[in-house]
Structures are given as structure tokens and as C-alpha cells.
Motif scaffolding. Structure first.
Motif, mmCIF file in Angstrom:
data_model
loop_
_atom_site.group_PDB
_atom_site.id
_atom_site.type_symbol
_atom_site.label_atom_id
_atom_site.label_comp_id
_atom_site.label_asym_id
_atom_site.label_seq_id
_atom_site.Cartn_x
_atom_site.Cartn_y
_atom_site.Cartn_z
ATOM 1 N N ARG A 204 19.009 -19.844 1.473
ATOM 2 C CA ARG A 204 19.093 -20.524 2.616
ATOM 3 C C ARG A 204 18.150 -21.884 2.727
ATOM 4 N NH1 ARG A 204 18.664 -17.784 8.674
ATOM 5 N NH2 ARG A 204 21.027 -17.809 8.262
ATOM 6 N N ASN A 205 17.001 -21.654 1.946
ATOM 7 C CA ASN A 205 15.958 -22.660 1.752
ATOM 8 C C ASN A 205 16.146 -23.643 0.701
ATOM 9 O OD1 ASN A 205 14.536 -21.527 4.077
ATOM 10 N ND2 ASN A 205 13.178 -20.504 2.748
ATOM 11 N N GLY A 206 17.510 -23.474 0.038
ATOM 12 C CA GLY A 206 17.819 -24.484 -1.020
ATOM 13 C C GLY A 206 16.915 -24.379 -2.227
ATOM 14 N N ASP A 207 16.153 -25.403 -2.599
ATOM 15 C CA ASP A 207 15.254 -25.293 -3.702
ATOM 16 C C ASP A 207 13.797 -24.924 -3.621
ATOM 17 O OD1 ASP A 207 17.362 -26.564 -5.672
ATOM 18 O OD2 ASP A 207 16.874 -28.429 -5.226
ATOM 19 N N GLU A 208 13.699 -24.535 -2.179
ATOM 20 C CA GLU A 208 12.158 -24.281 -1.802
ATOM 21 C C GLU A 208 12.197 -22.806 -2.292
ATOM 22 O OE1 GLU A 208 9.337 -23.613 2.100
ATOM 23 O OE2 GLU A 208 11.283 -24.750 2.158
ATOM 24 N N ASN A 209 11.241 -22.543 -3.177
ATOM 25 C CA ASN A 209 10.966 -21.320 -3.814
ATOM 26 C C ASN A 209 12.050 -20.640 -4.282
ATOM 27 O OD1 ASN A 209 7.963 -21.239 -2.999
ATOM 28 N ND2 ASN A 209 8.828 -20.763 -0.764
ATOM 29 N N ARG A 210 12.919 -21.526 -4.947
ATOM 30 C CA ARG A 210 14.380 -20.735 -5.371
ATOM 31 C C ARG A 210 14.051 -19.982 -6.722
ATOM 32 N NH1 ARG A 210 19.409 -22.838 -5.320
ATOM 33 N NH2 ARG A 210 21.086 -22.413 -7.178
ATOM 34 N N LEU B 179 15.123 -15.785 -6.492
ATOM 35 C CA LEU B 179 16.205 -15.719 -7.510
ATOM 36 C C LEU B 179 15.351 -14.379 -8.346
ATOM 37 C CD1 LEU B 179 17.532 -19.048 -8.992
ATOM 38 C CD2 LEU B 179 18.767 -17.299 -7.658
ATOM 39 N N ALA B 180 14.343 -14.186 -8.665
ATOM 40 C CA ALA B 180 13.610 -13.214 -9.407
ATOM 41 C C ALA B 180 13.621 -11.950 -8.472
ATOM 42 C CB ALA B 180 12.075 -13.777 -9.671
ATOM 43 N N ILE B 181 13.480 -12.048 -7.194
ATOM 44 C CA ILE B 181 13.735 -11.196 -6.150
ATOM 45 C C ILE B 181 15.101 -10.454 -6.420
ATOM 46 C CG2 ILE B 181 13.769 -10.140 -3.795
ATOM 47 C CD1 ILE B 181 11.352 -12.217 -3.443
ATOM 48 N N GLY B 182 16.096 -11.472 -6.431
ATOM 49 C CA GLY B 182 17.659 -10.885 -6.220
ATOM 50 C C GLY B 182 17.893 -10.627 -5.139
ATOM 51 N N GLU B 183 19.278 -9.891 -5.043
ATOM 52 C CA GLU B 183 19.831 -9.668 -3.793
ATOM 53 C C GLU B 183 19.079 -8.526 -3.059
ATOM 54 O OE1 GLU B 183 24.019 -9.266 -3.698
ATOM 55 O OE2 GLU B 183 24.202 -11.083 -5.235
ATOM 56 N N SER B 184 19.428 -8.535 -1.810
ATOM 57 C CA SER B 184 18.643 -7.466 -0.814
ATOM 58 C C SER B 184 18.676 -6.120 -1.214
ATOM 59 C CB SER B 184 19.182 -7.737 0.530
ATOM 60 O OG SER B 184 20.532 -7.222 0.664
ATOM 61 N N ASP B 185 17.600 -5.648 -0.768
ATOM 62 C CA ASP B 185 17.429 -4.135 -0.819
ATOM 63 C C ASP B 185 18.554 -3.613 0.419
ATOM 64 O OD1 ASP B 185 16.349 -1.367 -1.120
ATOM 65 O OD2 ASP B 185 15.502 -1.581 1.091
ATOM 66 N N ARG B 186 19.477 -2.501 -0.232
ATOM 67 C CA ARG B 186 20.634 -2.033 0.486
ATOM 68 C C ARG B 186 20.660 -0.623 0.721
ATOM 69 N NH1 ARG B 186 24.043 -6.685 -2.489
ATOM 70 N NH2 ARG B 186 23.322 -8.335 -1.299
ATOM 71 N N TRP C 128 19.232 -13.952 4.572
ATOM 72 C CA TRP C 128 19.907 -15.179 3.969
ATOM 73 C C TRP C 128 19.013 -16.144 3.015
ATOM 74 C CZ3 TRP C 128 19.795 -13.831 8.937
ATOM 75 C CH2 TRP C 128 20.971 -12.779 9.702
ATOM 76 N N THR C 129 17.364 -15.677 3.118
ATOM 77 C CA THR C 129 16.636 -16.473 2.118
ATOM 78 C C THR C 129 17.069 -16.246 0.688
ATOM 79 O OG1 THR C 129 15.110 -16.519 3.954
ATOM 80 C CG2 THR C 129 14.164 -16.777 1.744
ATOM 81 N N LEU C 130 17.160 -14.941 0.434
ATOM 82 C CA LEU C 130 17.796 -14.461 -1.054
ATOM 83 C C LEU C 130 19.127 -15.098 -1.326
ATOM 84 C CD1 LEU C 130 16.331 -10.833 -0.443
ATOM 85 C CD2 LEU C 130 15.023 -12.868 -1.465
ATOM 86 N N PRO C 131 19.276 -14.592 -2.578
ATOM 87 C CA PRO C 131 20.730 -14.939 -3.213
ATOM 88 C C PRO C 131 21.781 -13.857 -2.565
ATOM 89 C CG PRO C 131 19.242 -13.952 -4.796
ATOM 90 C CD PRO C 131 18.366 -14.197 -3.694
#
Length: 272
Positions: free
Chosen positions: A247-253, A257-264, A240-243
Motif C-alpha cells: 500500500r505504501n508504494g516505494d516507502e520502506n518497500r 518485501l523482506a517480511i513477505g506476506e502476512s502471518d496466517r 495491505w502494507t505487506l506484499p
């Protein structure tokens, strides 16, 4: 026509032109047109690059004449695509989580938003059938009626609740012999402990495959359509840290965002 924003009427007219025995090319073109339909929000379209709906649904073998059950569709991201595909010749079941007095407010809002979405476009969604996921008396569709059951990023919730085996058994009951179960789930590293899976929201492929096999399914294929090698899976706040949650709001946002959604993982099972 792809690339243009289609009105609801134009989209329904297109659906009527697709033959019942659509080829892979036909269904691919149809999904392309639906993905740019006016019924989809800009926010949802922006997530296509992470979720790869066309490639995912083609991998699972979607056709317009199928009976398809989507499990726990949340606010309807995939419903926007599946319901139009199945509108004219197929059947779409949305299996919703039960809403009770103790249901968290966020989940109550998701349920209300989903039902409102269906109500605002009856020509698009009027053929959607709703079912309720009730553990202990679980029936997601009439027994042996479904060609395809789909679940997107839900297994971790059932594992945490202790209902995963019952859920997969219900999917098996709903499917015809030869029917397909398609699973997309946040992917943990192999050998991740079960507790860490629960805490992080990332499940191992081994857990998902074993749970499906216990319910009578056979794994027939897997794909890296929804893989994301940028995902390090080691965040204190879990997946939930990722988009899109962030979860962390603006912290390391910007980093997240550069990582993107999770590995699935993307797994295709068959009911023998």
C-alpha cells in the motif's frame, strides 16, 4: 517431471492417469505438476513460497474426486491449482462476489480478469461452475453437495460487512455431513479488539473459530503452514502494507518485501 513447465495438453493427460482414489502421495505429485504448468503465470508462481498451496491443500484433505467450493477466488490464484486437480473426476465451484453499479472498479476488474482467465483455457477450466455470493439468499453450491469448502483471506471482508455469520452458515449448508471447511486468514494477536481487526485486516483465531462454531462447525485441526513470524502486524496501513498490495508504494518497500506476506492461521473445520 516436476520442475519442467507443462503444457496444458500434457497436464490434462497427467490428470487422466490419476486414479479416483488417489493416495496422499498421488495428489501431492499431481499438485507439484500443476504448480509448474504453463497455465500459471510467473507472478503467481512467485507467491507459492508464501502461500504453500501443496501443503495447505493436503492439510485440508483435497482429492481429485471431490466437489470443492472456493469462496471469492478473486483473480484465480488458487483456481489455477484447484480446477485442474478436479477437472476429470471432481467438481469445482467458484463462488463469486456480486458485481453491481456500486462495486468498486478494482473489484469489477478482478471479476472480469477471472472470467477472462476461465475463457482463455476452456480445456482446463471448462468444467468450472460459477455461483454468486448474494447475502440474504446465499447458496454457494447445491445443499449438502460439497465435500470441501475453502476460503483464503476473506473473513476480514465479511466481518467488516457484517455478513460473516451468514457466510459461514451458507458454507455449512453447502457441505455434506462430514465435509470440511478450510480457512486461511490473516492472523491478529490474541485479544485484538474487533474494531482493530476490521481496521487492520488481521482477525483473531478466536473470532474465526467462534463464528464457525455458531454456524455448526467443529474445529478439528490447525496448522502453522502459513505462519510468518516476521510479520509484526502493527503497520498503520494494516495488512495491505505487506506484499502483494504494498500500500505504501516505494516507502520502506524493501523492508516489507523482506517480511513477505502476512502471518496466517490455517484452520480445518468439519460439519458433524
Amino acid at each position: 517431471m516436476a520442475g519442467k513447465i507443462l503444457s496444458g495438453a500434457a497436464l490434462l493427460g497427467l490428470l487422466a492417469c490419476i486414479p479416483c482414489a488417489a493416495t496422499g502421495s498421488d495428489i501431492g505429485l499431481l499438485i507439484d505438476e500443476i504448480m509448474v504448468g504453463v497455465h500459471r503465470s510467473d507472478v503467481n508462481r512467485a507467491r507459492d513460497r508464501y502461500r504453500h498451496p501443496k501443503e495447505t491443500l493436503l492439510f485440508f484433505g483435497l482429492r481429485p474426486d471431490m466437489t470443492v467450493v472456493e469462496i471469492a477466488p478473486s483473480r484465480g490464484w488458487y483456481t489455477e491449482i484447484l480446477a485442474p486437480v478436479l477437472h476429470s473426476r471432481g467438481q469445482y465451484f467458484a463462488a463469486l462476489s456480486p458485481i453491481t453499479e456500486t462495486t468498486p472498479a478494482a473489484l469489477k476488474k478482478n471479476d472480469a480478469d477471472y472470467r477472462a482467465m476461465l475463457a482463455t483455457a476452456p480445456k482446463m477450466y471448462g468444467n468450472v461452475k460459477l455461483a454468486i455470493l448474494v447475502p440474504g439468499a446465499l447458496q454457494v453450491a447445491p445443499p449438502g453437495s460439497a465435500d470441501l469448502v475453502l476460503t483464503f483471506r476473506n473473513v476480514h471482508n465479511w466481518a467488516k460487512a457484517g455478513t460473516a455469520e451468514a457466510m459461514f452458515k451458507a458454507f455449512n449448508d453447502a457441505l455434506k455431513s462430514g465435509g470440511v471447511l478450510g480457512v486461511v486468514e490473516h492472523r491478529a494477536r490474541p485479544e485484538t479488539s474487533f474494531q482493530q481487526q476490521i481496521d487492520s485486516g488481521y482477525m483473531t483465531e478466536a473470532y474465526v473459530v467462534e463464528t464457525a462454531q455458531k454456524a455448526g462447525f467443529r474445529l478439528v485441526n490447525k496448522s502453522d503452514i502459513n505462519a510468518n513470524p516476521k510479520d509484526t502486524k502493527d503497520y498503520p496501513g494494516g495488512v495491505w502494507t505487506l506484499p502483494p498490495t504494498l500500500r505504501n508504494g516505494d516507502e520502506n518497500r524493501e523492508l516489507y518485501l523482506a517480511i513477505g506476506e502476512s502471518d496466517r492461521m490455517t484452520l480445518k473445520f468439519v460439519k458433524p
